[in-house]
Design a protein around this motif. Structure first.
Motif, PDB file in Angstrom:
ATOM      1  N   GLU A   1     -10.803   5.928  25.215  1.00  0.00           N
ATOM      2  CA  GLU A   1     -10.341   7.351  24.124  1.00  0.00           C
ATOM      3  C   GLU A   1      -9.473   7.893  24.677  1.00  0.00           C
ATOM      4  OE1 GLU A   1     -11.629   6.130  20.088  1.00  0.00           O
ATOM      5  OE2 GLU A   1     -12.897   3.949  21.079  1.00  0.00           O
TER       6      GLU A   1
ATOM      7  N   GLU B   1       1.103   0.387  21.448  1.00  0.00           N
ATOM      8  CA  GLU B   1       0.081   1.501  21.861  1.00  0.00           C
ATOM      9  C   GLU B   1       0.003   2.670  20.520  1.00  0.00           C
ATOM     10  OE1 GLU B   1      -4.776   1.581  22.779  1.00  0.00           O
ATOM     11  OE2 GLU B   1      -2.820   1.518  24.309  1.00  0.00           O
TER      12      GLU B   1
ATOM     13  N   TRP C   1       1.256   2.110  17.131  1.00  0.00           N
ATOM     14  CA  TRP C   1       0.460   1.595  16.464  1.00  0.00           C
ATOM     15  C   TRP C   1      -0.935   2.433  15.965  1.00  0.00           C
ATOM     16  CZ3 TRP C   1      -4.268   0.459  14.425  1.00  0.00           C
ATOM     17  CH2 TRP C   1      -5.043   0.183  14.078  1.00  0.00           C
ATOM     18  N   GLU C   2      -0.651   3.569  17.067  1.00  0.00           N
ATOM     19  CA  GLU C   2      -2.021   4.542  16.176  1.00  0.00           C
ATOM     20  C   GLU C   2      -1.030   5.807  15.283  1.00  0.00           C
ATOM     21  OE1 GLU C   2      -4.671   8.167  17.815  1.00  0.00           O
ATOM     22  OE2 GLU C   2      -4.815   5.852  19.205  1.00  0.00           O
TER      23      GLU C   2
ATOM     24  N   TRP D   1      -7.841  -8.336  13.686  1.00  0.00           N
ATOM     25  CA  TRP D   1      -7.057  -7.938  15.554  1.00  0.00           C
ATOM     26  C   TRP D   1      -5.723  -7.396  15.259  1.00  0.00           C
ATOM     27  CZ3 TRP D   1     -10.132  -3.359  17.687  1.00  0.00           C
ATOM     28  CH2 TRP D   1     -11.323  -3.873  17.769  1.00  0.00           C
TER      29      TRP D   1
ATOM     30  N   CYS E   1      -0.520  -5.565  19.970  1.00  0.00           N
ATOM     31  CA  CYS E   1       0.153  -4.453  20.829  1.00  0.00           C
ATOM     32  C   CYS E   1       0.690  -5.364  21.878  1.00  0.00           C
ATOM     33  CB  CYS E   1      -0.219  -3.462  21.680  1.00  0.00           C
ATOM     34  SG  CYS E   1      -1.266  -2.130  19.819  1.00  0.00           S
TER      35      CYS E   1
ATOM     36  N   ARG F   1      -5.446  -4.217  17.905  1.00  0.00           N
ATOM     37  CA  ARG F   1      -5.962  -2.609  17.770  1.00  0.00           C
ATOM     38  C   ARG F   1      -6.030  -3.008  15.905  1.00  0.00           C
ATOM     39  NH1 ARG F   1      -5.923   2.950  18.775  1.00  0.00           N
ATOM     40  NH2 ARG F   1      -4.647   3.377  20.657  1.00  0.00           N
TER      41      ARG F   1
ATOM     42  N   ARG G   1      -9.297   0.904  20.625  1.00  0.00           N
ATOM     43  CA  ARG G   1      -9.513   0.406  21.799  1.00  0.00           C
ATOM     44  C   ARG G   1     -10.200  -1.046  21.918  1.00  0.00           C
ATOM     45  NH1 ARG G   1      -6.660   2.599  27.403  1.00  0.00           N
ATOM     46  NH2 ARG G   1      -5.366   1.490  27.127  1.00  0.00           N
TER      47      ARG G   1
END
Length: 370
Positions: free
Chosen positions: A86, A218, A221-222, A289, A292, A331, A350
């Motif tokens: 991360e 990813e 998504w975050e 979950w 991605c 994620r 992650r």
């Protein structure tokens, strides 16, 4: 290694999950999941997926989606709770995009299957020739009788010996799939508004193509999960998940033996059961979950410099825990996440798993660029 697995369990995942490091002797490591991995030792199970090239992508409908504004944000962990993959935190710039308000539901996935005749990974028998490519050289072929369509279902044991042996709470169930999430005698009747599960990355990609959409990167998504908050741990801020009001569907109590059901659920929940984040998105933490599009590499963040413009992840996958198994990022955590075992509901957390793996706690949502 989870040496207690039966041969049937060894087939699809070899050693299943291990959501703790090999050393969980001290309390600090038990509470901090920085060394945990919920997707350890998961080899490929099947051969090529059904050819989706003939799927006619539908015209994109933004019904049930939210437009996320273009912007720049700091991606990755800024505190000491993150796992090594991360870091480092880095700047990312994204164009605007649309994202599903909820995870794809059973009802929506059924429309896709009815329209295309698609058969999911969990509904097909394993292909030994493909499987053995990701197993240790010389692994003997099991008897043909165990090559059956099946999927992994969570089982709540009465006791466990260690959190290192996930075979104690996962069972390989013949006939378990998206239509039968707990085995052949179960169904999704009355659960049309639940997230679809037991879907592999390949299955999710096929659905997205049919819908005229795609899986989120990813970074997308975050960014969406943060809900316009900056450097907060969770989609709702920094308040611990078990303080104040109920915030997400996770595990409360002693995982995996006892769930107090403080959040109102013991297992999956229907979508929209908890407050949406700042962008109006539901269940960006817990429940299931979410796949991605990115390949997974633990050092990917370290390869970026300056401001990364719409990063799409590395060009290939590498997981040092299983170098021969290509993996994609998942994620958001699931109903099984607990601080003592897997704090995957953090916005920067992650995890990773192989493309052909589906489980009772894995789903997805789609995005669209226009």
């Amino acid at each position: 290694m989870c040496k207690s697995f039966s041969l049937l369990l060894l087939l699809p995942l070899l050693f299943l999950f291990s959501c703790q490091s090999n050393n969980v002797k001290n309390e600090e490591k038990a509470k901090k999941d920085s060394l945990a991995s919920c997707e350890k030792n998961m080899p490929s199970r099947f051969g090529a997926v059904k050819d989706t090239s003939s799927f006619a992508g539908n015209k994109v409908s933004h019904e049930g989606m939210v437009l996320i504004p273009a912007g720049q944000f700091a991606m990755g962990a800024s505190d000491k709770e993150g796992r090594d993959d991360e870091y480092p935190q880095h700047q990312v710039k994204l164009a605007s995009f649309w994202i599903d308000v909820t995870e794809v539901t059973n009802a929506s996935f059924k429309k896709f299957v009815d329209a295309t005749g698609y058969v999911t990974t969990a509904e097909r028998k394993p292909d030994w020739e493909e499987m053995k490519k990701q197993l240790p050289p010389g692994t003997p072929k099991p008897p043909d009788s165990v090559f059956v369509a099946a999927s992994l279902v969570f089982y709540q044991p009465k006791s466990i010996t260690t959190l290192n042996d996930a075979s104690q709470w996962w069972r390989w169930v013949k006939g378990a799939d998206w239509k039968h999430p707990n085995g052949p005698k179960s169904s999704i009747k009355g659960k049309e508004n639940y997230p679809v599960v037991h879907v592999s990355w390949d299955d999710a990609m096929a659905y997205c193509k049919w819908a005229g959409k795609r899986l989120p990167t990813e970074a997308e998504w975050e960014y969406a999960a943060r809900g316009a908050l900056k450097n907060e741990k969770y989609p709702w801020g920094n308040e611990d998940i078990e303080k104040g009001k109920v915030k997400a569907n996770t595990w409360q109590g002693n995982f995996p033996i006892k769930n107090t059901n403080w959040d109102g659920f013991n297992g999956l929940a229907a979508v929209k059961q908890f407050k949406a984040n700042g962008y109006g998105l539901y269940d960006m933490a817990g429940n299931v979950w979410e796949w991605c599009s990115d390949w997974y590499r633990p050092d990917y963040y370290a390869t970026l410099s300056g401001v990364a413009n719409s990063p799409k992840g590395p060009s290939d996958s590498y997981d040092p825990m299983e170098p021969t198994v290509p993996k994609h990022v998942v994620r958001g955590g699931s109903f099984m996440c607990n601080a003592s075992y897997c704090k995957g509901y953090r916005v920067t957390s992650r995890m990773k798993t192989s493309s052909d793996t589906g489980l009772e706690h894995t789903g997805f949502r789609c995005v669209s660029s226009n």
